[in-house]
Design a protein around this motif. Structure first.
Motif, PDB file in Angstrom:
ATOM      1  N   ASP A   1       0.811  -1.216   0.000  1.00  0.00           N
ATOM      2  CA  ASP A   1       0.000   0.000   0.000  1.00  0.00           C
ATOM      3  C   ASP A   1       0.848   1.272   0.000  1.00  0.00           C
ATOM      4  O   ASP A   1       0.306   2.376  -0.089  1.00  0.00           O
ATOM      5  CB  ASP A   1      -0.931   0.017   1.216  1.00  0.00           C
ATOM      6  CG  ASP A   1      -2.025  -1.032   1.107  1.00  0.00           C
ATOM      7  OD1 ASP A   1      -2.332  -1.441  -0.029  1.00  0.00           O
ATOM      8  OD2 ASP A   1      -2.560  -1.450   2.146  1.00  0.00           O
TER       9      ASP A   1
ATOM     10  N   SER B   1      -5.965  -2.584  -9.500  1.00  0.00           N
ATOM     11  CA  SER B   1      -5.553  -1.868  -8.286  1.00  0.00           C
ATOM     12  C   SER B   1      -6.705  -1.594  -7.322  1.00  0.00           C
ATOM     13  O   SER B   1      -6.511  -1.568  -6.105  1.00  0.00           O
ATOM     14  CB  SER B   1      -4.860  -0.556  -8.658  1.00  0.00           C
ATOM     15  OG  SER B   1      -5.743   0.283  -9.390  1.00  0.00           O
TER      16      SER B   1
ATOM     17  N   PHE C   1      -5.286  -2.936  -3.408  1.00  0.00           N
ATOM     18  CA  PHE C   1      -4.629  -2.066  -2.429  1.00  0.00           C
ATOM     19  C   PHE C   1      -5.636  -1.482  -1.440  1.00  0.00           C
ATOM     20  O   PHE C   1      -6.814  -1.319  -1.744  1.00  0.00           O
ATOM     21  CB  PHE C   1      -3.895  -0.932  -3.151  1.00  0.00           C
ATOM     22  CG  PHE C   1      -2.826  -1.399  -4.095  1.00  0.00           C
ATOM     23  CD1 PHE C   1      -1.599  -1.828  -3.620  1.00  0.00           C
ATOM     24  CD2 PHE C   1      -3.050  -1.445  -5.463  1.00  0.00           C
ATOM     25  CE1 PHE C   1      -0.607  -2.267  -4.476  1.00  0.00           C
ATOM     26  CE2 PHE C   1      -2.070  -1.890  -6.339  1.00  0.00           C
ATOM     27  CZ  PHE C   1      -0.841  -2.302  -5.841  1.00  0.00           C
TER      28      PHE C   1
ATOM     29  N   PHE D   1      -1.845  -8.893   0.235  1.00  0.00           N
ATOM     30  CA  PHE D   1      -1.860  -8.433  -1.158  1.00  0.00           C
ATOM     31  C   PHE D   1      -1.871  -9.630  -2.116  1.00  0.00           C
ATOM     32  O   PHE D   1      -2.610  -9.645  -3.101  1.00  0.00           O
ATOM     33  CB  PHE D   1      -0.654  -7.538  -1.419  1.00  0.00           C
ATOM     34  CG  PHE D   1      -0.455  -7.182  -2.867  1.00  0.00           C
ATOM     35  CD1 PHE D   1      -1.202  -6.188  -3.462  1.00  0.00           C
ATOM     36  CD2 PHE D   1       0.495  -7.845  -3.636  1.00  0.00           C
ATOM     37  CE1 PHE D   1      -1.030  -5.859  -4.794  1.00  0.00           C
ATOM     38  CE2 PHE D   1       0.679  -7.533  -4.963  1.00  0.00           C
ATOM     39  CZ  PHE D   1      -0.091  -6.532  -5.548  1.00  0.00           C
TER      40      PHE D   1
END
Length: 664
Positions: A348, A453, A457, A429
């Protein structure tokens, strides 16, 4: 066969090589730096020799020390692993001069394939398809700019002597080329001692597919099928799988034969990987030679899983002069395998590498590396520290299934069972990637991570309610243990009549939250979080760090590890961190740090892009640091004026050190 080998590496690959050597009754010698005096790989070998300081240049890159250690211990051969000296033709030649067998290709093959520009010229002669580009020796920046303009944007600048994503930049327009070139050259010089680059057409929607090849000293060659390594961040691989989804038998054969042609062109011996960039257009795939890695790859376990072979054993046998154990027609693919690289980093925060002690390191249920459905390759143990001197990889998690769908499910389950407390990691992740639409449906290309994305994230797979309920339950269980049999030391809320109320405060997701626990006269617990309605809370221990919890209608099993004021909660759905806040503690002045700009981790200052008195805009690059083999750009958090630079290029700085002052 060799009786003793020296392993000129560290971490998981040194442990991996030692495991095969032990099975083959070959004794092993480890080498280690100051930082690795008590490392796992040192204990995995039969002997160990100290070779220098913590920095690689003071130890693992000093081949004269390594050769001395091999000679002193009576080793007959040196296995270089990957990284460090594995693709250094000078080291390979020095081993030969000392009468030691280099467990890898001859120095001439390393040299031929080590420089990307020259290797591409060689591949063109061998008939291997190439991406349009400039691979010449003239490195004049103006010429490189003209060549990029001729090729057409976007282009990719790559360090000629590089690998692992270092010295590589994609450039979308001519105006950005000069700055990107300077950064590539600087990173290449620092990493490889050679700033030469090549410029190529940047293929849109590319896949990264590589072929594992092997050659022996009798001139025999085989390819052990392909691996798809398209899922990447910062040009470094995140997930690798074999076989490549969507690969046809005809294309597999064409790519395999092209890879063998590449190996044959340089009289290759041992394990090597020919990497191709694959263009996806109108439902068809075209492949182009990218580079050849003249060593064993990090991702070799997925090939081992689908073939049932031990590639390190093949390396040892070929280096000892034996022929390849199998012919091409004897090789078969069995099932599907996926590898996830577990790294100490913060996805992140632009995948910033992390350091620190592995206070908790619990691995999923796994078997020995041969034919395992779940396999862990690592070079660390619980209590070890992730050092700033080396790369950030903690472990490789490899799963094998009859189908890709089975392997995906097994990988997600194994990641859920991987509990790490200490430095930030990418475990959550990786779970997000594995369950993302693109990866689950094999819609692969090197832009998968930015494309997905939104779901990869800043995710909170465990919400506040369950995290808070788990933290309250953990607190109550700990208090019961401390109280023991003393009823007057218990904080269980018992009253002779009425109810007892207790307040908790937590930090979660960057905000402070409160919860109220009410103990009813019959001992039942009711927990209200924030302004929500109270719900019944019940729990019981389910192991040393695990609890079974029910909050309202929701049930879960959680492993909870407490470090300081933080509870690290791991569940099947994901993980969360929740911080206990002392309601009686003085809040402090909460003063902002204003214009302080600090080092995100230990490293070296490479350059400043600004001068004192210069006006800067939010997001403007201010400085470049190098840490854990990668460059990191420090950007302005807001508009302002540079008041002072506190270090000079080349200075080593500690994490949190103030680099420069920015005034409003």
């Amino acid at each position: 066969m060799f009786k003793k080998i020296l392993i000129a590496n560290r971490g998981e690959i040194a442990c991996r090589v030692a495991a095969t050597a032990r099975r083959m009754a070959i004794r092993t010698v480890a080498v280690y730096s100051d930082a690795d005096a008590d490392a796992k790989h040192v204990h995995a070998c039969d002997e160990a020799v100290h070779i220098g300081g913590s920095a690689p240049k003071d130890s693992y890159l000093r081949w004269e020390r390594i050769i001395e250690a091999a000679m002193a211990t009576g080793a007959q051969a040196i296995h270089p692993g990957y990284g460090f000296l594995s693709e250094n033709e000078g080291f390979a030649a020095a081993c030969a001069e000392a009468g030691l067998v280099f467990i890898g290709p001859p120095a001439s093959a390393i040299q031929a394939m080590g420089l990307k520009a020259e290797s591409k010229q060689l591949m063109e002669k061998a008939g291997v398809p190439l991406v349009p580009g400039y691979h010449g020796a003239d490195q004049d920046p103006a010429l490189l700019q003209r060549e990029a303009d001729r090729i057409g944007y976007p282009v990719l600048i790559k360090a000629s002597a590089g690998g692992g994503g270092k010295g590589m930049r994609a450039v979308d327009k001519a105006a950005d080329f000069a700055a990107a070139l300077a950064s590539c050259q600087r990173e290449a010089r620092n990493s490889f001692g050679d700033e030469a680059v090549l410029v190529e057409k940047y293929v849109t929607r590319p896949r990264h597919i590589e072929i594992q090849v092997f050659g022996d000293t009798q001139g025999n060659y085989v390819y052990l099928f392909e691996r798809d390594c398209s899922v990447q961040r910062r040009h470094q691989k995140v997930l690798e799988e074999a076989p490549a989804p969507g690969m046809t038998e005809a294309m597999r054969r064409r790519m395999g034969e092209a890879a063998v042609a590449a190996a044959r062109a340089v009289k290759y011996v041992g394990a090597g990987t020919v990497e191709f960039i694959v263009e996806q257009r109108h439902g068809e795939m075209n492949f182009f030679f990218m580079e050849m890695n003249t060593r064993l790859q990090v991702e070799h376990p997925v090939t081992e899983a689908i073939t049932g072979l031990d590639l390190v054993e093949w390396q040892l046998r070929v280096a000892a002069g034996e022929p390849l154990p199998l012919k091409q027609e004897d090789l078969r693919i069995h099932g599907h395998a996926i590898e996830a690289r577990i790294c100490a980093e913060n996805p992140d925060n632009n995948f910033l590498p992390a350091t620190g002690t592995l206070h908790v390191y619990r691995k999923p249920r796994a078997a020995a590396f041969e034919r395992a459905l779940v396999r862990i390759d690592d070079g660390v143990r619980e209590g070890d520290a992730i050092s700033p001197y080396y790369d950030s990889m903690i472990a490789k998690l490899i799963v094998h299934g009859a189908t890709r769908e089975e392997a995906l499910a097994r990988l997600d389950e194994a990641l859920a069972e991987t509990h790490i407390v200490g430095p930030s990691t990418n475990v959550q992740f990786l779970r997000h990637v594995v369950t993302s639409r693109s990866f689950a449906q094999a819609d692969l290309d090197t832009a998968l991570i930015p494309r997905e994305s939104a779901v990869l994230f800043h995710q909170l797979p465990v919400g506040l309610e369950l995290a808070a309920a788990a933290a309250v339950a953990r607190t109550l269980l700990d208090e019961r243990v401390l109280a023991g049999d003393d009823p007057f030391s218990r904080r269980d809320g018992w009253r002779s009549h009425g109810v007892a109320t207790r307040r908790f405060a937590f930090g979660f997701g960057g905000e402070q939250k409160e919860a109220t626990l009410t103990t009813l006269h019959d001992g039942a617990l009711m927990l209200a979080i924030g302004t929500g309605a109270p719900e019944r809370l019940s729990f019981r221990t389910a192991g040393a760090d695990a609890i079974e919890l029910q909050y309202g209608a929701r049930r879960m099993r959680a492993a909870i590890y407490t470090q300081g004021e933080t509870d690290h909660v791991f569940t099947e759905a994901g993980a969360a961190q929740i911080v206990s806040v002392d309601l009686l503690a003085h809040a402090g002045d909460n003063a902002s740090e204003g214009g302080r700009l600090t080092a995100p981790m230990p490293g070296k200052v490479i350059s400043f892009a600004v001068k004192p008195g210069e006006q800067v805009r939010k997001g403007q690059p201010l400085a470049v640091m190098e840490a854990m083999k990668m460059e990191h750009t420090i950007a302005a958090p807001n508009d302002g004026v540079v008041a002072e630079l506190l270090f000079a290029p080349g200075d080593q700085v500690q994490e949190g050190a103030e680099l420069l002052k920015l005034s409003a």
